[in-house]
Design a protein around this motif. Structure first.
Motif, PDB file in Angstrom:
ATOM      1  N   GLY A  14      42.746 -21.956  32.384  1.00 60.85           N
ATOM      2  CA  GLY A  14      43.466 -22.548  33.506  1.00 60.85           C
ATOM      3  C   GLY A  14      43.276 -21.728  34.774  1.00 60.85           C
ATOM      4  O   GLY A  14      43.080 -22.282  35.867  1.00 60.85           O
ATOM      5  N   ALA A  15      43.312 -20.395  34.639  1.00 59.58           N
ATOM      6  CA  ALA A  15      43.128 -19.534  35.820  1.00 59.58           C
ATOM      7  C   ALA A  15      41.739 -19.744  36.408  1.00 59.58           C
ATOM      8  O   ALA A  15      41.559 -19.806  37.632  1.00 59.58           O
ATOM      9  CB  ALA A  15      43.344 -18.070  35.433  1.00 59.58           C
ATOM     10  N   SER A  16      40.746 -19.882  35.533  1.00 58.06           N
ATOM     11  CA  SER A  16      39.375 -20.090  36.009  1.00 58.06           C
ATOM     12  C   SER A  16      39.253 -21.429  36.742  1.00 58.06           C
ATOM     13  O   SER A  16      38.635 -21.521  37.807  1.00 58.06           O
ATOM     14  CB  SER A  16      38.416 -20.050  34.805  1.00 58.06           C
ATOM     15  N   THR A  17      39.875 -22.459  36.185  1.00 59.14           N
ATOM     16  CA  THR A  17      39.826 -23.791  36.823  1.00 59.14           C
ATOM     17  C   THR A  17      40.474 -23.739  38.204  1.00 59.14           C
ATOM     18  O   THR A  17      39.933 -24.277  39.183  1.00 59.14           O
ATOM     19  CB  THR A  17      40.555 -24.823  35.928  1.00 59.14           C
ATOM     20  N   ALA A  18      41.638 -23.078  38.277  1.00 55.70           N
ATOM     21  CA  ALA A  18      42.341 -22.984  39.565  1.00 55.70           C
ATOM     22  C   ALA A  18      41.489 -22.216  40.578  1.00 55.70           C
ATOM     23  O   ALA A  18      41.438 -22.566  41.765  1.00 55.70           O
ATOM     24  CB  ALA A  18      43.697 -22.295  39.367  1.00 55.70           C
ATOM     25  N   TRP A  19      40.810 -21.153  40.109  1.00 54.26           N
ATOM     26  CA  TRP A  19      39.945 -20.368  41.002  1.00 54.26           C
ATOM     27  C   TRP A  19      38.829 -21.245  41.576  1.00 54.26           C
ATOM     28  O   TRP A  19      38.609 -21.273  42.798  1.00 54.26           O
ATOM     29  CB  TRP A  19      39.366 -19.179  40.216  1.00 54.26           C
ATOM     30  N   TRP A  20      38.151 -22.001  40.704  1.00 58.30           N
ATOM     31  CA  TRP A  20      37.063 -22.861  41.186  1.00 58.30           C
ATOM     32  C   TRP A  20      37.584 -23.932  42.137  1.00 58.30           C
ATOM     33  O   TRP A  20      36.956 -24.237  43.161  1.00 58.30           O
ATOM     34  CB  TRP A  20      36.337 -23.526  40.008  1.00 58.30           C
ATOM     35  N   LEU A  21      38.734 -24.540  41.812  1.00 59.96           N
ATOM     36  CA  LEU A  21      39.262 -25.607  42.670  1.00 59.96           C
ATOM     37  C   LEU A  21      39.657 -25.055  44.038  1.00 59.96           C
ATOM     38  O   LEU A  21      39.349 -25.651  45.070  1.00 59.96           O
ATOM     39  CB  LEU A  21      40.468 -26.278  41.989  1.00 59.96           C
ATOM     40  N   ALA A  22      40.335 -23.898  44.045  1.00 59.03           N
ATOM     41  CA  ALA A  22      40.775 -23.321  45.317  1.00 59.03           C
ATOM     42  C   ALA A  22      39.565 -22.957  46.188  1.00 59.03           C
ATOM     43  O   ALA A  22      39.586 -23.126  47.409  1.00 59.03           O
ATOM     44  CB  ALA A  22      41.650 -22.091  45.064  1.00 59.03           C
ATOM     45  N   ARG A  23      38.505 -22.487  45.567  1.00 59.32           N
ATOM     46  CA  ARG A  23      37.289 -22.145  46.330  1.00 59.32           C
ATOM     47  C   ARG A  23      36.674 -23.371  46.985  1.00 59.32           C
ATOM     48  O   ARG A  23      35.967 -23.271  47.979  1.00 59.32           O
ATOM     49  CB  ARG A  23      36.242 -21.524  45.404  1.00 59.32           C
ATOM     50  N   ARG A  24      36.922 -24.539  46.376  1.00 58.28           N
ATOM     51  CA  ARG A  24      36.383 -25.778  46.946  1.00 58.28           C
ATOM     52  C   ARG A  24      37.321 -26.406  47.966  1.00 58.28           C
ATOM     53  O   ARG A  24      37.087 -27.519  48.427  1.00 58.28           O
ATOM     54  CB  ARG A  24      36.121 -26.787  45.825  1.00 58.28           C
ATOM     55  N   GLY A  25      38.419 -25.742  48.253  1.00 61.33           N
ATOM     56  CA  GLY A  25      39.350 -26.275  49.245  1.00 61.33           C
ATOM     57  C   GLY A  25      40.279 -27.335  48.696  1.00 61.33           C
ATOM     58  O   GLY A  25      40.931 -28.058  49.452  1.00 61.33           O
ATOM     59  N   VAL A  26      40.357 -27.459  47.369  1.00 59.57           N
ATOM     60  CA  VAL A  26      41.249 -28.439  46.745  1.00 59.57           C
ATOM     61  C   VAL A  26      42.667 -27.857  46.715  1.00 59.57           C
ATOM     62  O   VAL A  26      42.839 -26.678  46.405  1.00 59.57           O
ATOM     63  CB  VAL A  26      40.766 -28.738  45.300  1.00 59.57           C
ATOM     64  N   ALA A  27      43.663 -28.671  47.052  1.00 64.85           N
ATOM     65  CA  ALA A  27      45.062 -28.213  46.985  1.00 64.85           C
ATOM     66  C   ALA A  27      45.485 -28.205  45.514  1.00 64.85           C
ATOM     67  O   ALA A  27      45.682 -29.260  44.919  1.00 64.85           O
ATOM     68  CB  ALA A  27      45.963 -29.137  47.792  1.00 64.85           C
ATOM     69  N   VAL A  28      45.585 -27.003  44.933  1.00 66.05           N
ATOM     70  CA  VAL A  28      45.829 -26.903  43.492  1.00 66.05           C
ATOM     71  C   VAL A  28      47.136 -26.165  43.220  1.00 66.05           C
ATOM     72  O   VAL A  28      47.454 -25.176  43.889  1.00 66.05           O
ATOM     73  CB  VAL A  28      44.620 -26.227  42.777  1.00 66.05           C
ATOM     74  N   THR A  29      47.882 -26.666  42.254  1.00 66.47           N
ATOM     75  CA  THR A  29      49.083 -25.976  41.762  1.00 66.47           C
ATOM     76  C   THR A  29      48.815 -25.550  40.322  1.00 66.47           C
ATOM     77  O   THR A  29      48.403 -26.375  39.503  1.00 66.47           O
ATOM     78  CB  THR A  29      50.308 -26.917  41.808  1.00 66.47           C
ATOM     79  N   LEU A  30      49.010 -24.270  40.025  1.00 68.19           N
ATOM     80  CA  LEU A  30      48.799 -23.740  38.669  1.00 68.19           C
ATOM     81  C   LEU A  30      50.168 -23.441  38.052  1.00 68.19           C
ATOM     82  O   LEU A  30      50.946 -22.657  38.612  1.00 68.19           O
ATOM     83  CB  LEU A  30      47.953 -22.462  38.733  1.00 68.19           C
ATOM     84  N   LEU A  31      50.451 -24.068  36.919  1.00 69.94           N
ATOM     85  CA  LEU A  31      51.739 -23.863  36.239  1.00 69.94           C
ATOM     86  C   LEU A  31      51.523 -23.094  34.948  1.00 69.94           C
ATOM     87  O   LEU A  31      50.777 -23.549  34.077  1.00 69.94           O
ATOM     88  CB  LEU A  31      52.378 -25.215  35.884  1.00 69.94           C
ATOM     89  N   GLU A  32      52.161 -21.946  34.806  1.00 67.51           N
ATOM     90  CA  GLU A  32      52.124 -21.203  33.544  1.00 67.51           C
ATOM     91  C   GLU A  32      53.553 -21.044  33.048  1.00 67.51           C
ATOM     92  O   GLU A  32      54.434 -20.608  33.773  1.00 67.51           O
ATOM     93  CB  GLU A  32      51.445 -19.837  33.731  1.00 67.51           C
ATOM     94  N   ARG A  33      53.729 -21.368  31.797  1.00 68.88           N
ATOM     95  CA  ARG A  33      55.061 -21.395  31.197  1.00 68.88           C
ATOM     96  C   ARG A  33      55.693 -20.009  31.100  1.00 68.88           C
ATOM     97  O   ARG A  33      56.888 -19.834  31.308  1.00 68.88           O
ATOM     98  CB  ARG A  33      54.845 -21.978  29.806  1.00 68.88           C
TER      99      ARG A  33
END
Ligand SMILES: Cc1cc2nc3c(=O)[nH]c(=O)nc-3n(C[C@H](O)[C@H](O)[C@H](O)COP(=O)(O)OP(=O)(O)OC[C@H]3O[C@@H](n4cnc5c(N)ncnc54)[C@H](O)[C@@H]3O)c2cc1C
Length: 357
Positions: A15-34
């Motif tokens: 999940g952290a890797s996905t959020a990193w790639w999305l944020a680098r592309r300028g996508v507005a991303v919310t990462l939720l960890e329990r």
């Protein structure tokens, strides 16, 4: 209701890797960890994992080759040293090692045979009764530092990173998805579930056809080197795998897993029989350490029945799970695949698709 382009659920390495790639592309991303940052309830905690491109199946060798430059890209982006090249050794029969050497060669990976004498000359702390296979680009990733680097960079690039925030439920709507949290619902075009063995419980049947993902536990022991200056390759045998740790110990895990467990109701107990097997292997093959374990832990794996991963899209829900005991080395590549799927691009398909045989 707050809004994001993409919600990523699960702050383990995928999940952290996905959020990193999305944020680098300028996508507005919310990462939720329990759980809290650095928690030990999933599969990604601790400080070390093996990176290697040797495997009897060329499919995995090719993916490791593809992941390696992405590890270097992550190191450059974060400024953190995350993958230490120590060299890697495979222990097995000559027939099995030849399969690995051939598979590696088809992926362009160099391996070399080492006699028992050559192994001990290079690493006096290691021993083998049979020739072993050496892979120079193998090494050790720092697991927690990797997750921290990915989530920190995602945050710096604008991601909304929320620890201790469980996703309570997921709904598909006319315009995408809504994810319930204790602070209210969040809406998004797409949700990425990187929730390992929790995925079937969170989806609760919402994605028909998702390959089954089950959790089981495994066991790891830590050993004290006689000489603090001794060095170690990463290593894999049919029974165990191991590596040095950043704080100067040697970690050896057993490949044997428990029966399926619920990820929230697992035991953290360790098994004396498994410990004895690890210590017995260490006494023969790692003479550089005291073969009586210093410390040990039980860890959690989330796996599919065929050991291949799930990296696929179902409507507005992207799922990445089933990375078992092998996925860490591919994390920067898997995160890119999941980010591609979340952005509407095509995914890897084939052995990672839900509809595989
Ligand atoms: C002991 C052990 C040794 C390993 N050794 C190696 C190795 O040497 N080399 C290698 O390449 N790989 C190795 N692996 C495999 C690798 O570590 C895993 O494949 C990888 O960490 C899986 O990451 P993940 O993000 O899918 O899962 P996890 O790390 O389990 O992350 C899933 C996350 O989802 C969160 N979550 C679940 N439900 C919710 C919810 N409702 N809301 C919010 N968050 C939620 C969980 O809290 C968790 O943090 C090893 C694994 C283990 C366990």
């Amino acid at each position: 209701m707050s809004r994001a382009d993409v919600i990523v659920v699960g702050g383990g390495v995928m999940g952290a890797s996905t959020a990193w790639w999305l944020a680098r592309r300028g996508v507005a991303v919310t990462l939720l960890e329990r759980f809290a940052q650095g928690h030990r309830n999933g599969s990604s905690h601790g400080t070390e994992r093996i990176f290697r491109a040797t495997n009897a199946d060329p499919f995995w060798c090719r993916h490791a080759v593809e992941a390696l430059p992405l590890w270097r890209e992550l190191e450059e982006d974060s400024g953190d040293a995350l993958l230490l090249t120590t060299g890697h050794i495979d222990f097995d029969t000559a027939e099995q090692l030849q399969l690995r050497a051939d598979a590696a060669a088809t992926a362009g990976v160099d391996t070399q045979w080492m006699s028992p004498e050559e192994l001990t000359e290079r690493w006096p702390s290691m021993a083998s009764e049979r020739p072993v296979l050496f892979h120079a680009e193998g090494g050790r990733t720092n697991a927690q530092a990797t997750i921290d680097a990915m989530s920190r960079r995602a945050f710096e690039l604008g991601a909304d990173v929320r620890y201790e925030t469980p996703a309570r439920g997921i709904r598909q709507t006319a315009h995408g998805v809504e994810v319930d949290t204790d602070d209210g619902a969040i809406s998004a075009g797409t949700v990425v579930l990187a929730t390992a063995g929790w995925t079937p419980y969170l989806l609760d049947g919402a994605v028909p056809g998702l390959p089954s993902v089950e959790s089981s536990t495994g066991q790891v022991a830590f050993f004290q080197p006689h000489d603090p200056a001794s060095t170690y390759p990463t290593f894999v045998s049919p029974e165990v795998y191991g590596m040095s740790t950043p704080d100067g110990r040697v970690r050896v895990g057993h490949f044997q897993h428990s029966m399926p467990v619920h990820p929230d109701r697992r035991s953290f107990e360790t098994d004396p029989h498994t410990r004895a097997e690890i210590e017995g292997w260490v006494a023969v093959h790692v003479p550089g350490v005291d073969p009586h374990h210093l410390d040990e832990l039980s860890c959690l794996f989330g796996e599919t029945i065929d050991d291949d991963y799930v990296i696929d899209r179902y409507g507005d829900i992207v799922v990445g799970c089933g990375f078992g005991g092998t996925g860490f080395k591919f994390a920067p590549l898997v995160g890119r695949m999941l980010a591609d799927l979340a952005c509407g691009q095509s995914g890897p398909g084939g052995r990672f698709a839900s509809g595989r045989p």
